[in-house]
Scaffold this motif. Structure first.
Motif, mmCIF file in Angstrom:
data_model
loop_
_atom_site.group_PDB
_atom_site.id
_atom_site.type_symbol
_atom_site.label_atom_id
_atom_site.label_comp_id
_atom_site.label_asym_id
_atom_site.label_seq_id
_atom_site.Cartn_x
_atom_site.Cartn_y
_atom_site.Cartn_z
ATOM 1 N N LYS A 5 0.750 -1.077 0.011
ATOM 2 C CA LYS A 5 0.045 -0.044 -0.009
ATOM 3 C C LYS A 5 0.824 1.199 -0.192
ATOM 4 N N GLU A 6 0.565 2.247 -0.927
ATOM 5 C CA GLU A 6 1.196 3.398 -0.837
ATOM 6 C C GLU A 6 0.533 4.641 -0.292
ATOM 7 N N VAL A 7 1.273 5.360 0.882
ATOM 8 C CA VAL A 7 0.815 6.606 1.317
ATOM 9 C C VAL A 7 1.816 7.594 1.281
ATOM 10 N N ASP A 8 1.576 8.682 0.664
ATOM 11 C CA ASP A 8 2.343 9.813 0.314
ATOM 12 C C ASP A 8 3.957 9.567 0.257
ATOM 13 N N GLY A 9 3.857 8.487 -1.037
ATOM 14 C CA GLY A 9 5.189 8.090 -1.586
ATOM 15 C C GLY A 9 5.863 6.961 -0.645
ATOM 16 N N ILE A 10 5.377 6.510 0.428
ATOM 17 C CA ILE A 10 5.740 5.555 1.401
ATOM 18 C C ILE A 10 5.092 4.291 1.137
ATOM 19 N N PHE A 11 5.760 3.118 0.779
ATOM 20 C CA PHE A 11 5.225 1.904 0.407
ATOM 21 C C PHE A 11 5.229 1.064 1.928
ATOM 22 N N GLN A 12 3.953 0.610 2.007
ATOM 23 C CA GLN A 12 3.827 -0.105 3.516
ATOM 24 C C GLN A 12 3.642 -1.550 3.140
ATOM 25 N N ALA A 13 4.450 -2.238 3.158
ATOM 26 C CA ALA A 13 4.144 -4.036 2.913
ATOM 27 C C ALA A 13 3.673 -4.752 4.161
ATOM 28 N N ASP A 14 3.131 -5.653 4.064
ATOM 29 C CA ASP A 14 2.457 -6.520 5.067
ATOM 30 C C ASP A 14 3.716 -7.922 5.163
ATOM 31 N N ASN A 15 5.039 -7.522 5.491
ATOM 32 C CA ASN A 15 5.719 -8.643 5.761
ATOM 33 C C ASN A 15 5.825 -9.214 6.853
ATOM 34 N N PRO A 16 5.910 -10.453 7.176
ATOM 35 C CA PRO A 16 5.947 -11.159 8.185
ATOM 36 C C PRO A 16 7.168 -11.029 8.953
ATOM 37 N N MET A 17 7.231 -11.188 10.438
ATOM 38 C CA MET A 17 8.422 -11.222 11.095
ATOM 39 C C MET A 17 9.361 -12.161 10.859
ATOM 40 N N PRO A 18 10.605 -12.027 10.912
ATOM 41 C CA PRO A 18 11.530 -12.975 10.890
ATOM 42 C C PRO A 18 11.338 -14.130 11.844
#
Length: 176
Positions: A5-18
């Motif tokens: 998802k992109e908000v104000d040029g910042i991409f927010q991914a839903d990556n799992p924790m390592p």
């Protein structure tokens, strides 16, 4: 996998924790539960024992005088002839009492403590009561102001001041 998802040029991914991060978190929870169980139920060092041990160590390092019983049979001062208490009493007097009774106890705002005239009694019992409970408006005599109660000092310090005072004024008697 979802699109970031992109908000104000910042991409927010839903990556799992390592996985290693999850393992560290899980191990820390298990270890803390095990520690609490061991410490509170199986160790030989519960909180009460630890406290008693620390108090004993403190008392060994800083010995105190035995506690003074404020109500002796005749009301006399148990520190009257104790040189250490007299020295401590002098220091306490100069620190606290001298503001009103003067540095040499000859009086200032408060009455003199070294003359032969005692306004509220001259026995150890009466003087102790006057210092601990104070002189309120209902007990004032000779147009002298009141005195605050000094119960916060404790019986030991009050008796030490009285022992010093007895060396300065022989009319402060043990009991009648």
């Amino acid at each position: 996998m979802k699109e970031p998802k992109e908000v104000d040029g910042i991409f927010q991914a839903d990556n799992p924790m390592p996985p290693w991060w999850k393992m560290v978190w899980l191990i820390s929870i298990i270890v803390s539960i095990g520690y609490v169980v061991y410490f509170h139920w199986y160790s030989e060092w519960p909180q009460e024992v630890a406290f008693e041990k620390e108090v004993a160590e403190h008392e060994a390092q800083f010995p105190t005088k035995q506690a003074v019983v404020a109500n002796t049979e005749d009301g006399s001062n148990p520190y009257r002839d104790d040189a250490v208490a007299i020295k401590e009493g002098e220091g306490t007097y100069k620190q606290i009492c001298s503001a009103c009774h003067g540095p040499t106890a000859e009086g200032a705002v408060g009455p003199s403590l070294v003359d032969k005239e005692w306004i509220h009694g001259n026995t150890d019992k009466e003087v102790f009561h006057n210092i601990m409970k104070g002189i309120g408006p209902e007990r004032q005599k000779l147009n002298r102001g009141g005195m605050p109660a000094w119960e916060g000092l404790g019986a030991e310090k009050v008796y030490a001041v009285m022992a010093w005072l007895a060396t300065k004024n022989s009319t402060l008697v043990k009991a009648k």
